[in-house]
Motif scaffolding. Structure first.
Motif, short mmCIF file in Angstrom:
data_model
loop_
_atom_site.label_atom_id
_atom_site.label_comp_id
_atom_site.label_asym_id
_atom_site.label_seq_id
_atom_site.Cartn_x
_atom_site.Cartn_y
_atom_site.Cartn_z
N ALA A 46 0.82 -1.21 0.00
CA ALA A 46 0.00 0.00 0.00
C ALA A 46 0.85 1.26 0.00
N ALA A 47 2.11 1.16 0.47
CA ALA A 47 2.97 2.34 0.55
C ALA A 47 3.71 2.65 -0.74
N THR A 48 3.60 1.78 -1.74
CA THR A 48 4.37 1.99 -2.97
C THR A 48 3.79 3.11 -3.83
N ALA A 49 2.48 3.23 -3.88
CA ALA A 49 1.85 4.24 -4.74
C ALA A 49 0.43 4.48 -4.29
N ARG A 50 -0.14 5.58 -4.72
CA ARG A 50 -1.52 5.89 -4.33
C ARG A 50 -2.50 4.87 -4.88
N ALA A 51 -2.22 4.37 -6.09
CA ALA A 51 -3.14 3.39 -6.68
C ALA A 51 -3.17 2.11 -5.84
N PHE A 52 -1.99 1.64 -5.39
CA PHE A 52 -1.96 0.46 -4.54
C PHE A 52 -2.59 0.74 -3.18
N ARG A 53 -2.39 1.93 -2.65
CA ARG A 53 -3.00 2.27 -1.36
C ARG A 53 -4.52 2.24 -1.46
N PHE A 54 -5.05 2.82 -2.52
CA PHE A 54 -6.50 2.81 -2.71
C PHE A 54 -6.99 1.37 -2.87
N LEU A 55 -6.25 0.55 -3.60
CA LEU A 55 -6.65 -0.84 -3.83
C LEU A 55 -6.68 -1.63 -2.53
N VAL A 56 -5.65 -1.45 -1.70
CA VAL A 56 -5.55 -2.23 -0.46
C VAL A 56 -6.60 -1.80 0.56
N TYR A 57 -6.74 -0.50 0.76
CA TYR A 57 -7.62 -0.01 1.83
C TYR A 57 -9.09 0.06 1.44
N HIS A 58 -9.40 -0.15 0.18
CA HIS A 58 -10.80 -0.09 -0.25
C HIS A 58 -11.28 -1.42 -0.80
N SER A 113 -5.87 1.74 15.68
CA SER A 113 -5.39 2.20 14.37
C SER A 113 -6.23 1.62 13.24
N LEU A 114 -6.57 0.34 13.36
CA LEU A 114 -7.40 -0.28 12.33
C LEU A 114 -8.80 0.33 12.30
N ARG A 115 -9.29 0.73 13.46
CA ARG A 115 -10.60 1.36 13.51
C ARG A 115 -10.58 2.73 12.84
N ARG A 116 -9.49 3.48 13.04
CA ARG A 116 -9.38 4.79 12.39
C ARG A 116 -9.27 4.66 10.87
N LEU A 117 -8.64 3.60 10.42
CA LEU A 117 -8.51 3.37 8.97
C LEU A 117 -9.77 2.73 8.38
N ASP A 118 -10.74 2.45 9.21
CA ASP A 118 -12.03 1.89 8.79
C ASP A 118 -11.86 0.51 8.13
N ILE A 119 -10.93 -0.28 8.64
CA ILE A 119 -10.76 -1.63 8.11
C ILE A 119 -10.98 -2.69 9.19
N LEU A 120 -11.17 -2.28 10.44
CA LEU A 120 -11.40 -3.25 11.50
C LEU A 120 -12.69 -4.03 11.27
N ARG A 121 -13.68 -3.36 10.70
CA ARG A 121 -14.96 -4.03 10.46
C ARG A 121 -14.87 -5.08 9.36
N ASP A 122 -13.77 -5.07 8.57
CA ASP A 122 -13.60 -6.05 7.49
C ASP A 122 -12.96 -7.34 7.99
N VAL A 123 -12.39 -7.33 9.20
CA VAL A 123 -11.69 -8.51 9.72
C VAL A 123 -12.72 -9.53 10.21
N GLN A 124 -12.72 -10.70 9.59
CA GLN A 124 -13.66 -11.76 9.97
C GLN A 124 -12.96 -12.97 10.58
N VAL A 125 -11.71 -13.21 10.21
CA VAL A 125 -10.91 -14.29 10.80
C VAL A 125 -9.69 -13.64 11.45
N LEU A 126 -9.62 -13.67 12.76
CA LEU A 126 -8.58 -12.98 13.51
C LEU A 126 -7.76 -13.98 14.31
#
Length: 479
Positions: A46-58, A113-126
């Motif tokens: 996700a840190a390589t480019a904006r396109a990868f960041r958008f792909l990973v976090y969305h 941190s995951l909650r602020r990035l809005d990805i904690l709700r996507d975690v189903q297997v922890l």
């Protein structure tokens, strides 16, 4: 494949960047690839480019399965609150910090941190195996609406108060719980952590930047090649293939009532013992418990009403079965019967309580039945194009140690059921009501008073001595 990777690395970085982005833009490829990558690799991508960041976090599927066991910031390196001295001089704490906040601090920081990035709700297997996890943190995972965890792994965790954890699980599964709660459906708790291969040293990249697209592309190629060529040593599948003791550590007897309270709501990596001594057994009331207790060599014969199964058994060495029957994947539960052989109401056990979760947690699904699925079996009971009786059954007999005491060989895993063998203190002839004779059965040792006569000759008919076969035929003699 090596030649293809070398030719790919020879391409300009811009072309590599575009090709990798186009490949991962396919949601199917990304969802199937992401579970095999560590959090470090995903965040580097996700840190390589904006396109990868958008792909990973969305893309929700990227963080559907999250393993924090190897994350450096999740480690807790302080052993105890009571050590004091030099350790505490290096730690700044607020006076209001509780013991739970202290031990769960690293994980709570990651979840924040995951909650602020809005990805904690996507975690189903922890997976939190081996980390510092407290009962209060598990309680938050169970009831906090920001968590959507369906399968949780807590194997080998540190600083866990099991009594509080049992209370949190029973509270989450209470009858008055809100509709749809808890979201958690599976809990890996009793088994050992998964064994992992030692990572090979990474090859140097042509690009000096650690987050450049070229380095990321080369690392992904390297990871793919290792995943295809490396074959980790696989152990026999628990319960269905591997017989004997399934867990490295002792399980507290209090967990039996917790599994009963969570039955049908949360599944575990173990199940309740189905031996005829327990209330949940289909064979309850069909054997003489007093006779079995009198014939036991144990000084304490007070078996709990419910117990967690710790051993997987095959069929009895004499009759090939067990009084309670087999636990067979895809088949309905055997109904419980009373002492007269009549069915009891509400006796069918839900699948979430009958079948154990199998390690490791599923890579590409959060479906609880996928986590229970034995190798070579299907989610449906039988494929329509396979004739009935042709598909091999996956089955086992779950027992606790109290129900196999004096009747199980720890060397060759041979055992004798209660219908075929009473116990080592059987000495005198007679008939025991409720115990059925088998081809290798031992006559009832009790007189009309029901009390065993203890003397030196009572061990002549023993099946087990010192934990192995008494006749010396065990394939693995005790050392």
């Amino acid at each position: 494949m090596t030649q293809t990777c070398e030719s790919h690395n020879a391409l300009p970085i811009e072309i590599q960047h575009s090709a990798l982005l186009q490949l991962l833009a396919n949601s199917l490829v990304l969802s199937q690839t992401a579970p095999y990558l560590s959090c470090y690799d995903v965040l580097n991508l996700a840190a390589t480019a904006r396109a990868f960041r958008f792909l990973v976090y969305h893309t929700p599927d990227v963080f559907r399965r999250l393993d924090l066991g190897n994350v450096k910031t999740a480690q807790f390196e302080i052993d105890s609150l009571d050590r004091g001295g030099e350790t505490w001089r290096n730690v700044q704490l607020d006076e209001n910090v509780t013991e739970d906040d202290f031990y769960s601090g690293p994980l709570r920081g990651i979840f924040s941190s995951l909650r602020r990035l809005d990805i904690l709700r996507d975690v189903q297997v922890l997976s939190l195996d081996g980390l510092s996890v407290t009962a209060d943190l598990v309680h938050d995972i169970l009831i906090d609406p920001s968590f959507s965890v369906r399968i949780l792994s807590l194997r080998g965790v540190k600083n866990m108060n099991e009594r509080k954890l049992r209370g949190a699980l029973q509270y989450a599964c209470r009858e008055s719980r809100p509709e749809g709660m808890p979201r958690l459906k599976g809990l890996y708790l009793f088994g050992p952590k998964d064994t992992t291969l030692s990572p090979a040293p990474r090859e140097e990249s042509r690009s000096p930047s650690p987050t450049s697209p070229g380095r990321t592309s080369a690392a992904w190629n390297n990871q793919s090649q290792k995943a295809l060529t490396a074959a980790p040593a696989e152990e026999p599948e628990a319960w269905y293939v591997r017989r004997g003791d399934q867990f490295p550590a002792r399980i507290s007897p209090e967990w039996g009532s917790t599994l009963v309270a969570c039955a049908g709501v949360i599944a575990f990596d173990s199940v309740l013992c189905t031996g005829p001594r327990h209330f949940n057994s289909p064979a309850w009331g069909t054997v003489n418990i007093e006779a079995l207790n009198a014939a036991s060599s144990a000084a304490e014969t007070n078996v709990p009403h419910f117990a967690v199964a710790t051993h997987s058994l095959g069929g009895c060495a004499s009759c090939g079965a067990a009084p309670e029957g087999w636990t067979v994947w895809g088949e309905e539960a055997t109904p419980r019967r009373d002492s007269e052989g009549r069915r009891t109401n509400g006796s069918c056990v839900p699948d979430l309580a009958r079948f154990p979760l199998l390690a490791p947690p599923p890579m590409h699904s959060a479906n609880i039945r996928v986590a229970m699925l034995p190798t070579g079996q299907t989610l449906r009971s039988r494929l329509p194009f396979i004739p009935k009786g042709k598909q091999e059954k996956a089955r086992f007999i779950p027992r606790c140690f109290d129900c196999i005491r004096d009747r199980y060989c720890s060397g060759c895993h041979k055992w004798w059921c209660e219908s075929c063998y009473i116990g080592p203190r059987a000495s005198s002839p007679g008939g025991v009501p409720g115990l059925h004779s088998g081809p290798d059965s031992v006559s009832n040792p009790f007189p009309s008073t029901g009390v065993a006569s203890v003397n030196d000759s009572i061990f002549a008919a023993c099946k087990i001595r010192d934990g192995v076969c008494a006749d010396g035929t065990c394939s693995l003699q005790q050392t």
